[in-house]
Structure formats: C-alpha cells, structure tokens
Design an enzyme around this catalytic site. Structure first.
Site, PDB file in Angstrom:
ATOM      1  N   ARG A  17       0.823  -1.209   0.000  1.00 50.96           N
ATOM      2  CA  ARG A  17       0.000   0.000   0.000  1.00 50.96           C
ATOM      3  C   ARG A  17       0.862   1.267   0.000  1.00 50.96           C
ATOM      4  O   ARG A  17       0.333   2.379  -0.109  1.00 50.96           O
ATOM      5  CB  ARG A  17      -0.914  -0.017   1.226  1.00 50.96           C
ATOM      6  CG  ARG A  17      -2.254   0.689   1.013  1.00 50.96           C
ATOM      7  CD  ARG A  17      -2.369   2.067   1.591  1.00 50.96           C
ATOM      8  NE  ARG A  17      -3.673   2.664   1.309  1.00 50.96           N
ATOM      9  CZ  ARG A  17      -4.429   3.259   2.207  1.00 50.96           C
ATOM     10  NH1 ARG A  17      -4.047   3.319   3.463  1.00 50.96           N
ATOM     11  NH2 ARG A  17      -5.572   3.807   1.856  1.00 50.96           N
ATOM     12  N   SER A  18       2.142   1.124   0.100  1.00 50.88           N
ATOM     13  CA  SER A  18       3.042   2.274   0.203  1.00 50.88           C
ATOM     14  C   SER A  18       3.514   2.726  -1.168  1.00 50.88           C
ATOM     15  O   SER A  18       4.265   2.006  -1.839  1.00 50.88           O
ATOM     16  CB  SER A  18       4.255   1.908   1.069  1.00 50.88           C
ATOM     17  OG  SER A  18       5.307   2.832   0.887  1.00 50.88           O
ATOM     18  N   PRO A  19       3.140   3.933  -1.620  1.00 49.11           N
ATOM     19  CA  PRO A  19       3.634   4.407  -2.917  1.00 49.11           C
ATOM     20  C   PRO A  19       5.138   4.615  -2.920  1.00 49.11           C
ATOM     21  O   PRO A  19       5.794   4.412  -3.942  1.00 49.11           O
ATOM     22  CB  PRO A  19       2.874   5.718  -3.131  1.00 49.11           C
ATOM     23  CG  PRO A  19       2.472   6.164  -1.761  1.00 49.11           C
ATOM     24  CD  PRO A  19       2.238   4.909  -0.986  1.00 49.11           C
ATOM     25  N   SER A  27       7.264   2.765  -1.337  1.00 49.80           N
ATOM     26  CA  SER A  27       7.844   1.442  -1.550  1.00 49.80           C
ATOM     27  C   SER A  27       7.893   1.127  -3.037  1.00 49.80           C
ATOM     28  O   SER A  27       8.895   0.608  -3.557  1.00 49.80           O
ATOM     29  CB  SER A  27       7.032   0.375  -0.812  1.00 49.80           C
ATOM     30  OG  SER A  27       7.174   0.479   0.590  1.00 49.80           O
TER      31      SER A  27
END
Length: 214
Positions: free
Chosen positions: A10-12, A14
């Site tokens: 869910r981490s952009p 990342s």
C-alpha cells in the site's frame, strides 16, 4: 552480499524505490530479500484519523512529483489495496485485497522470489492498471516473477496463520533494526528508510565490499 527490504503493497514510496533497487541488483553482486509487512491501516487503523489533515494531500502531491522526476509510471490505485473512506479516513472492517497481497507476497518470499513478485504486482497497483485485482492481472504478474498465482493463493489460504506470524516477525525485525516505516532497507543491521536513501545505502554497501557484476 544480501540485504533485507521491508515493504508494503500500500506504500507508494515502496513502489517508487523498486526500480532503483531492481537496477542495483542487476548491476551489482547483491540479492535483496523482500520482507513484506502489513500497512499502517492494518497495524494502526486510527493512524489516518490521528494525523494532521494536510498529511494525506501532501503525500499524494509528493509521490506524484517524485514519480514524474524519476520517470516512473504512477497513478492512484484502482482499487486502493486498503478499503478506506476518503472523507472520514476510516478503515473498513472488511479488507478483501491487502491480506491476499501480503500473504501471497510472503509465500513468494519463502520461495526466494519476493522481490520479483512485489516488483511486478506494485507496477500493476501503482502503475495505472485499473482493476488490477481482476482477470489475469495478478496471474500475469506472478508468472513474470517466475511464480504461479494459483499456487501462491492456495498456500496463502492454507497457511494463513503461520504466514501472518512471519509478517509480524518482519515488522518486529524492522523495529529492532531501528525503524518502523517502509520502504526500509536493512544492511548489516543498519536501516535506510525511504526511496531517497538508496544512494546512501549503496555507498555503505560499497564500503563493505559490494562490487559490480563482471
């Protein structure tokens, strides 16, 4: 030489870190072991409600310009891996996407293909593929990573409790290394948080003897 990359689907940020780490693994004698973790929306459901009202808007603006600057395809995910009310920031009780992503990501990591799987899947989620959870999108991503999505799903469902324990252990190990967020690369016990610390991490690994592939 090996390092651990703590990662959230869910981490952009990342997602934005993956192309650089992909290129570094291609050019250097380095293997990055993916350590998936559940996003804050699962670990701390009230995180977004407690945060400053400007936090979300700034983050969206920032990731879009980082992507543009780096030439990385980027679009808000459709659907979001986390089901959340955009107006109230409340996290829904039912989460049909994120558990599947994280658990299959951990199964892929068990098989030594975690980085490749996360890389392919993140390009679907954040690279502009609408309905990335439908049809054969995930199956295609798994195949490109050298895996079979049907097998990943079956293992994730059959061993969900053990997998969640492994993911929790990933989070514990991240915090023990000195950070809590993603993406964080940990090399020889030293954490490097964020897609903007890749050059610093590479410098440290070169100090330790990391060499380019011949």
């Amino acid at each position: 030489m090996r390092a651990d990359l703590y990662f959230s689907f869910r981490s952009p940020y990342s997602y934005l870190a993956l192309p650089r780490w992909r290129a570094i693994q291609r050019d250097y004698d380095l293997t990055i072991d993916l350590k998936p973790v559940y996003p804050l929306a699962i670990r701390q459901p009230d995180f977004f409600e407690r945060n400053h009202p400007n936090w979300l808007g700034y983050t969206i603006r920032d990731v879009m310009r980082v992507a543009q600057h780096a030439g990385i395809p980027f679009a808000p995910p459709r659907p979001d891996p986390i089901v959340q009310n955009v107006m109230t920031r409340q996290i829904a009780d039912e989460q049909p996407y994120i558990y599947r992503l994280v658990r299959t990501g951990q199964v892929a990591a068990r098989r030594g293909r975690g980085f490749a799987f996360a890389d392919e899947v993140a390009q679907l989620i954040w690279g502009g593929t609408a309905g990335w959870h439908e049809g054969d999108h995930l199956a295609g991503a798994a195949a490109r990573a050298g895996l079979d999505m049907t097998e990943l799903d079956a293992d994730a469902e059959a061993d969900a409790q053990a997998i969640d324990a492994e993911v929790a252990a990933n989070q514990t190990a991240l915090e023990a290394a000195g950070h809590w967020g993603v993406p964080t690369l940990v090399f020889q016990g030293e954490p490097f948080f964020g897609q903007d610390r890749i050059d610093l991490a590479l410098w440290r690994m070169e100090q330790a003897g990391l060499e380019k592939r011949g």
